[in-house]
Enzyme design. Sequence first.
Site, short mmCIF file in Angstrom:
data_model
loop_
_atom_site.label_atom_id
_atom_site.label_comp_id
_atom_site.label_asym_id
_atom_site.label_seq_id
_atom_site.Cartn_x
_atom_site.Cartn_y
_atom_site.Cartn_z
N ASP B 52 2.60 -16.48 0.62
CA ASP B 52 2.45 -16.89 -0.77
C ASP B 52 3.72 -17.48 -1.38
OD1 ASP B 52 3.92 -14.60 -0.87
OD2 ASP B 52 2.63 -13.56 -2.29
N PRO B 357 8.08 -11.50 6.89
CA PRO B 357 7.57 -12.35 5.81
C PRO B 357 8.23 -12.11 4.46
CG PRO B 357 6.01 -10.58 6.29
CD PRO B 357 7.12 -10.44 7.27
#
Lengths: 657, 657
Positions: B52, B357
């Site tokens: 995201d 991440p």
Amino acid sequence: MAAKSNQESQIDVLIIGAGPAGLMAATWMARLGVSTRVIDKKGTKIYSGQADGLQCRSLEIFDSFGFADRVWKESNHMLEICMWNPDDTGVIRRSDRIPDTVPGLSRFQQCVLHQGRIERFFLDHMKKHSDITVERGVLPIELSIDESCIDDLDAYPITVNLRHLSDEEAKPAQQGHGVQDGLFRSNMAEDDTEDLIRTSREDKEEIVRAKYVIGCDGAHSWTRKQIGGELEGEPTDFIWGVLDIVPITDFPDIRMRCAIHSANNGALMVIPREHSLVRLYTQLSEIKPDASGRADRSKITPEVIIAAAQKTLAPYKITYKYCDWFTAYQIGQRVGNTFSKFDRVFLAGDACHTHSPKAGQGMNVSMQDTYNLGWKIGLVARGICDKRILATYEAERREVAKALIAFDHKFSRLFSGRPARNVIDEQGVSMDEFKRVFEKGNIFASGLSVEYENSMIVQAKRSNQALATNIKLGMRFPSYQVLNQADARPWPFQEWMKSDGRFRVILFAGNYRNKQQRERVQKFCQDLEAKGSFLRRVTPGNSSIDSVIEIFTLHSAPRREVEFFDFPDLLHPFDEQKGWNYNKIFVDDESYHEGHGKAYEGYGVDPERGCLVVLRPDQYVAFVGEIDDTASVEEYFNGLMLDGSNHRNKKMKRKQK
Amino acid sequence: MAAKSNQESQIDVLIIGAGPAGLMAATWMARLGVSTRVIDKKGTKIYSGQADGLQCRSLEIFDSFGFADRVWKESNHMLEICMWNPDDTGVIRRSDRIPDTVPGLSRFQQCVLHQGRIERFFLDHMKKHSDITVERGVLPIELSIDESCIDDLDAYPITVNLRHLSDEEAKPAQQGHGVQDGLFRSNMAEDDTEDLIRTSREDKEEIVRAKYVIGCDGAHSWTRKQIGGELEGEPTDFIWGVLDIVPITDFPDIRMRCAIHSANNGALMVIPREHSLVRLYTQLSEIKPDASGRADRSKITPEVIIAAAQKTLAPYKITYKYCDWFTAYQIGQRVGNTFSKFDRVFLAGDACHTHSPKAGQGMNVSMQDTYNLGWKIGLVARGICDKRILATYEAERREVAKALIAFDHKFSRLFSGRPARNVIDEQGVSMDEFKRVFEKGNIFASGLSVEYENSMIVQAKRSNQALATNIKLGMRFPSYQVLNQADARPWPFQEWMKSDGRFRVILFAGNYRNKQQRERVQKFCQDLEAKGSFLRRVTPGNSSIDSVIEIFTLHSAPRREVEFFDFPDLLHPFDEQKGWNYNKIFVDDESYHEGHGKAYEGYGVDPERGCLVVLRPDQYVAFVGEIDDTASVEEYFNGLMLDGSNHRNKKMKRKQK
């Protein structure tokens, strides 16, 4: 004759005409969840030409619905106006440059985008929020009002007979020059509605009973005729042509908005548009109205219009390979003698005021008519507001229409006149006067000078304007950059004042580090949360406390010295599913990337003591007072809002966002 | 076994994998008109979760294609990072605030938006510009390269066998916790491609012959295995959970990005997202890898993740009613030993580098891999550039991958460690060091520190960096506000450097009122327009002069003292249909509404003498020199571009915009 049908149905709102005014009304209904139908006699949406100028205020309104970004991205932004006038030798020269939008007025500037795109954005938005669609090729043929029940809010006093046209009939006749033209709806055309009614075949009829009807059906308004209204005023002899082309020219300012007066060859306005298009408005001196007062439309072609433009623009050359659209109009200013009947049938847009298109006002003022009307009808239909607010529509918008007509009258005559050769040339137009009118017109043309008078929805009498010198009663709430207290993100404050039907209280909390100031805010919250308070009264028991009136807080203490949970719960309400609301408390402080908004300074509010401001659902300022003056706020809302127990459910199926 | 098929076809480019890296590659091909197929083994697009975080540079790239506005509108903007650490009594306190994006780096700031939306914007853009679609549920099963023809640009040396899966097979297995999860593609899962191949039934096969193959098929890359590549590096024992929820909490900074280290209860990263969601990254100390090095995925549930977060966040409380998605991963950094085979098969994204991440880098670096590769393959396939430029992909991107891995290695270990209790606690992590690494990482994480080295596409050796001190060779061209000379509209200059495959010459014309300066510009134009000039050589005879190399002019004279037609024709080329081009000449001057961009100052260019800058199609700076130094520019283009007569037509049907 068409086959009669027994088909009958009921609807809260029937909108006649799906141009920008009609779609703005429909957009409100979509957002407010009011059952609505929209009909338009034309069989298709328009694809080119028509109106294109957009005021700052129109962009702010689009933004309040959430689609200004689409307009801003696609439109051509106009920054500068260049004035060209004859020099001593009669050759045109650039004599002045002025900003197209007065700097500082708005976060948007005037821009131009083809009306068909604007309509597309309205339609997309309606689809996102509702099931309202436009029914095209549908003609209203009869309207009656049952006066016996016009005061009954549950009744459907208006009966309208509709005829569904065959495809062939719903297609407007073009002039057949090989390019799309707007002559079929130019004010030089006769109205064709009667023809459509007489020649209808193979179609069907139905009967609709409505609570409210909004006639947005243009200068030839059928709805206006049904309620006995008239447009008052006379056309002039000035005929102008409009041509949308991709120009090939050595004129250096073709991408600027230009007002060009030649010595003896008429005037020309240049409007640079999207996709390399340029719109030329040019006076067609050689075409004159006949005895009936109308000119022969068949004589007006793109060739005639470009030839006139070429003469005005000489010694510069202009030609084109691609023409997108053209039309012509006869200058005239007319205003309706009535805007409504029984506050049940309303007129808006060209149906109640017409004028020359050159100042780029028409689409804007028309949309702003129904932006004013839509929330009023919607909130009355929903049982949230007292029906007496409907009378404010005509009171507020007729003044705007009159101001528009007066401005256009002066402006278009100055534009059409020959420049004065010298100060004693009284037949000619003084270019200095033209520039003054133009500059003044620019403020008017922003749409931001509109000021609604004291009424049940503008509480001027109990207000204290001195507490917020730049938040003018009756005018739209201006925008300054503020930061969200919870995440430090900068926002134009106005962007949070969405057009969702809610009234708003803006709590300028002042210096929130100050203990006394915190106590004033706590007292304000106690008053509003108390049993029997106006806020509790107008909010249905099963709805969240911000569902009818929303409170935003803007404080002036340094962001890092105040914590989110320092503020009373009412100012960031809790929801069982979503937790605390992080989008209610804002601060006037420096941002990391976009400077300091200086909002308190801009709004003219004391950063220590703050104030209270009430906004209508259309962002117009209803009240300004002290934080402690909850009594006046209460009086304001008591005067216009019904108890929450009266609210009607949103009847229309609402789509998921 | 699947039925063999004789179906065979040819395609210029085959892209394997339709995540962000694959779609970025496909978007280039759509814009450059290169025949392309995109396949993905999964049967559907993703709808929630996944990556995201978006860097400034990714937003700039989206903007160069024209859809950054959609991301900017929908995403959550992150402005500030709050660091929380234990105080003397072991209770977490906010210890620091730093801006999330270093001010002044870019006109965009870091933001977050669900990967599925990013993919949607790519797909919409591809649809607008081409007929390229994503073929889902299609698995590559065999790849071979015919080495005998790898140097023949007309040959299709790569053969790939594809299997079309049934719907059932193409659906990834979820863990069945009642919410969507990402465990099926977590690095804790084994690769399932082999399973899919073995169990395939009722499907069909086909053979594709391709000129180029781009493997964007993730950490378990099938493509990588076909070319004998390996990821090198080892996982750690640190296991982290990821949870997307709408939080209900009294933690005051839940809408800020937070790095929280508790005294003894692990670390937590808070990423506020769109739609009231918040992503929590939390260390799962109680879950350990088994002897095989992998943890048991079935033990990881939303309940386990929130419980860990609750411990870290105490004494603050956090819970939720709505969970959108969750996953888990095991920290580790690995980089591929090769990025390509014969410059015919390429790897990009997770296929050649994997890492944790949390720093929000993965999707960005992956997209930027194919942003670097896509134009090179496209222009070689089109016959515009020499094929030797393809070798620069690995040279440029492997350095970026190594830098990413090194940063992540340091960052994730610091994040996973326990805070030091005092300066002599060597087992603990110094919070001062953590902050320093975090701040440094923030510049890295913008994506703007990437610097490509001297090569045939970065002409560092003949450049004179001193002429434009802030336009760094090998780095992306920075953006400052400039005005269009023709219409006075302000623009971020970079916004005109579209990703359409064109190289660009930026002519900093300097003070254009100065006669000598005008003469230098005229000489520059004469050189480029001369018969046999490199510009004429690389431009096909029937194409406009700006179709391969586009020239933008930015001058520093006052806008009102220079006229559009003062500039030589080459700088605003004429088109028979559209007239002069009004979007090529810009000026560094005050705008009416958005201040003065001070572009010459920002770029570090002498406002009197100016300079010449050459940009690659990806906005990276290839050359900086004197206006007169057209010889170096010629050498640069001669080194990498083929004659215009070699260009292949755009083979793919191009859609009308």
